[in-house]
Design a protein around this motif. Sequence first.
Motif, PDB file in Angstrom:
ATOM      1  N   MET A   1       0.843  -1.192   0.000  1.00  0.00           N
ATOM      2  CA  MET A   1       0.000   0.000   0.000  1.00  0.00           C
ATOM      3  C   MET A   1       0.878   1.242   0.000  1.00  0.00           C
ATOM      4  O   MET A   1       1.801   1.362   0.800  1.00  0.00           O
ATOM      5  N   PHE A   2       0.581   2.170  -0.901  1.00  0.00           N
ATOM      6  CA  PHE A   2       1.318   3.424  -0.955  1.00  0.00           C
ATOM      7  C   PHE A   2       0.827   4.337   0.154  1.00  0.00           C
ATOM      8  O   PHE A   2      -0.366   4.626   0.262  1.00  0.00           O
ATOM      9  N   SER A   3       1.722   4.775   1.012  1.00  0.00           N
ATOM     10  CA  SER A   3       1.357   5.710   2.078  1.00  0.00           C
ATOM     11  C   SER A   3       2.461   6.736   2.226  1.00  0.00           C
ATOM     12  O   SER A   3       3.651   6.424   2.102  1.00  0.00           O
ATOM     13  N   GLY A   4       2.060   7.967   2.487  1.00  0.00           N
ATOM     14  CA  GLY A   4       3.065   9.011   2.620  1.00  0.00           C
ATOM     15  C   GLY A   4       2.457  10.324   3.045  1.00  0.00           C
ATOM     16  O   GLY A   4       1.242  10.450   3.259  1.00  0.00           O
ATOM     17  N   ALA A   5       3.320  11.319   3.166  1.00  0.00           N
ATOM     18  CA  ALA A   5       2.896  12.642   3.609  1.00  0.00           C
ATOM     19  C   ALA A   5       3.764  13.699   2.949  1.00  0.00           C
ATOM     20  O   ALA A   5       4.967  13.500   2.757  1.00  0.00           O
ATOM     21  N   GLN A   6       3.136  14.802   2.585  1.00  0.00           N
ATOM     22  CA  GLN A   6       3.847  16.018   2.200  1.00  0.00           C
ATOM     23  C   GLN A   6       3.778  16.956   3.399  1.00  0.00           C
ATOM     24  O   GLN A   6       2.699  17.324   3.851  1.00  0.00           O
TER      25      GLN A   6
END
Length: 202
Positions: free
Chosen positions: A1-6
């Motif tokens: 699963m793609f997960s991230g934060a800007q």
Amino acid sequence: MFSGAQISLYPMADDFVRIILGSLSALDPYRSRFRIETDDLSTLLVGPPEELFPAMRDLHVAASRNNIHCVLHATVSRGCPGEPDDPICTPIEGREHGAPLATRIDAALAAAQGAPVLNQNVAAQLSLYPLGAGHHMDEIYGCIDFLKRSGVFGKSKNFCTTLRGDAGPVFATLGEAFLRFGSPEGHLALDLTVSANSPTAI
């Protein structure tokens, strides 16, 4: 699963460049597990969803040292269908998304209670957006119920919920909101603002 934060940091100080660049070293313990990219607008974190909020916590606490008024703004996402698969993107582990909402709320409360105390008070406001879920309002209301029982609930506002307290429990609560609600395979986004040492805190 793609997960991230800007993530963007806004220290209210004359030497903001030193503060921002110096605080990025707080991300060093996460670099082996994250893709981290910094440009003139924000820092991107991509990696295990359960480590996103500890990384943001450490970054914000580092930038807020010495009583500096500092704001962190982040757009956090998991399961974005427009992003490619990546070896660094992993599914959420140890979370029972198929469990009833009440069970997930209880599990989130139990997990957030074990958060470390960091002796840095913060105020936060968040908005949760479970995208593509057939019962998205149930998930939102369930998350709000969890936040109200979390011990760091501030108040409900138009379009968001506020939290107040030590950075450890606040970021742990934010992380549980991100991990426990919404469809496990669906796209979920969270809009977040966290402030420390505000001269106008109430």
